[in-house]
Design a protein around this motif. Sequence first.
Motif, short mmCIF file in Angstrom:
data_model
loop_
_atom_site.label_atom_id
_atom_site.label_comp_id
_atom_site.label_asym_id
_atom_site.label_seq_id
_atom_site.Cartn_x
_atom_site.Cartn_y
_atom_site.Cartn_z
N TYR A 100 -9.54 8.91 6.56
CA TYR A 100 -10.71 8.68 7.57
C TYR A 100 -10.10 9.06 9.06
O TYR A 100 -8.85 9.08 8.98
N ARG A 101 -10.79 9.26 10.00
CA ARG A 101 -10.21 9.52 11.18
C ARG A 101 -11.05 8.55 12.19
O ARG A 101 -12.18 8.41 11.93
N ILE A 102 -10.57 8.21 13.34
CA ILE A 102 -11.12 7.39 14.37
C ILE A 102 -11.66 8.28 15.37
O ILE A 102 -10.93 9.30 16.02
N ASN A 103 -12.97 8.11 15.77
CA ASN A 103 -13.46 9.01 16.93
C ASN A 103 -12.94 8.20 18.28
O ASN A 103 -13.48 7.45 18.88
N ARG A 104 -11.73 8.72 18.92
CA ARG A 104 -11.15 8.14 20.06
C ARG A 104 -12.19 7.99 21.22
O ARG A 104 -12.21 6.98 22.03
N ASP A 105 -12.77 9.11 21.32
CA ASP A 105 -13.54 9.41 22.53
C ASP A 105 -14.75 8.37 22.47
O ASP A 105 -15.10 7.58 23.47
N LEU A 106 -15.44 7.82 21.47
CA LEU A 106 -16.32 7.08 21.06
C LEU A 106 -15.92 5.81 21.56
O LEU A 106 -16.43 4.84 22.00
N LEU A 107 -14.68 5.49 20.69
CA LEU A 107 -13.97 3.97 20.95
C LEU A 107 -13.68 3.77 22.31
O LEU A 107 -13.96 2.52 22.75
N ASP A 108 -13.07 4.96 23.07
CA ASP A 108 -12.87 4.71 24.67
C ASP A 108 -13.87 4.32 25.36
O ASP A 108 -13.94 3.27 26.17
N ARG A 109 -15.16 4.81 25.11
CA ARG A 109 -16.27 4.50 25.83
C ARG A 109 -16.87 3.16 25.30
O ARG A 109 -17.24 2.38 26.56
N LEU A 110 -16.78 2.80 24.19
CA LEU A 110 -17.34 1.38 23.81
C LEU A 110 -16.31 0.25 24.66
O LEU A 110 -16.74 -0.71 25.01
N ILE A 111 -14.86 0.61 24.45
CA ILE A 111 -13.99 -0.41 25.28
C ILE A 111 -14.29 -0.49 26.78
O ILE A 111 -14.37 -1.43 27.50
N GLY A 112 -14.63 0.69 27.42
CA GLY A 112 -14.90 0.64 28.83
C GLY A 112 -16.29 -0.18 29.20
O GLY A 112 -16.03 -0.68 30.02
N LEU A 113 -16.94 0.31 28.42
CA LEU A 113 -18.38 -0.53 28.44
C LEU A 113 -18.19 -2.18 28.31
O LEU A 113 -18.84 -2.84 29.01
N ALA A 114 -17.23 -2.68 27.36
CA ALA A 114 -17.14 -3.82 26.92
C ALA A 114 -16.53 -4.55 28.45
O ALA A 114 -16.83 -5.47 28.76
#
Length: 292
Positions: free
Chosen positions: A73-87
């Motif tokens: 598996y791989r982590i979609n870092r772009d999506l994860l960064d956007r979610l962290i920023g939104l949180a």
Amino acid sequence: MTGFTRAAGQHDAFAWTWEIRSVNGRGLDVRLRLPAGFESLEPGVRDAVGKVLKRGSISISLLLNRAGAEGMYRINRDLLDRLIGLAVELRDDDRLSGDAPGLGELLSVRGVVEPAEEIVDPEDAREEHKAMARSLGEALEALVGVRQTEGARLASILRDRLDELDTLCNEADAAAAARTETVRERLQAGVAELLAMSPALPEERLAQECALLAVKADVREELDRLKAHVEGARALLDEGGAIGRRLDFLCQEFNREANTLCAKAGDIALTQIGLRLKAVIDQFREQALNVE
């Protein structure tokens, strides 16, 4: 036309399984379920099926198993960064309550963790596809064998129904001959009625009416055609191959002649034979639907 087969294959660490299901169909209908990335196989699969099968509804599935691919598996870092920023952005919003989402919750968001796509060498892919085509051929060959085995059983059943039709035609022939006196009396009554008409019919018209009454009472033509169709069906079974459509046509002709026979019978015994003929024809047609 029914059957199920499965054929497995392997190339290096890559394994696959073809599954083929076949059920009755008026024509050849091929439905494929190919994994993503294998759409290029479709033309070859359809061509291979068309070379060995002429009729039936065919469902083909390709199941894959690439060793070592599971757990990648791989982590979609772009999506994860956007979610962290939104949180972080919304943590002081009074409209929201509760603790900030943790890493586990963020990773569970759809699209954050994705299956890793393995890079396959083009030459390896071509060899894999060739090997998959060979195993598909094996599965189709096995399916043809299954359908031929079923066809042999069907042929025996169909021949039995044809023997019954032949026997009933002979019984109808005898019943028609036995009712000659009844037909003669009916004709005489019809002629007497015509002669009693006023004004009297011309002789030419009277002859026409008498001929019409005789034709309506004669079932010899229908019986002759029924017997010819029985022999035609036997010849098709002897011929073998893709004869299903021609058997369908003969079933229509069987029904047409049996219906006419019943309509012209005018006699209880002959009518009963006609009804038995129709019942056997229905049984023959139901089995003929299974023939390629």
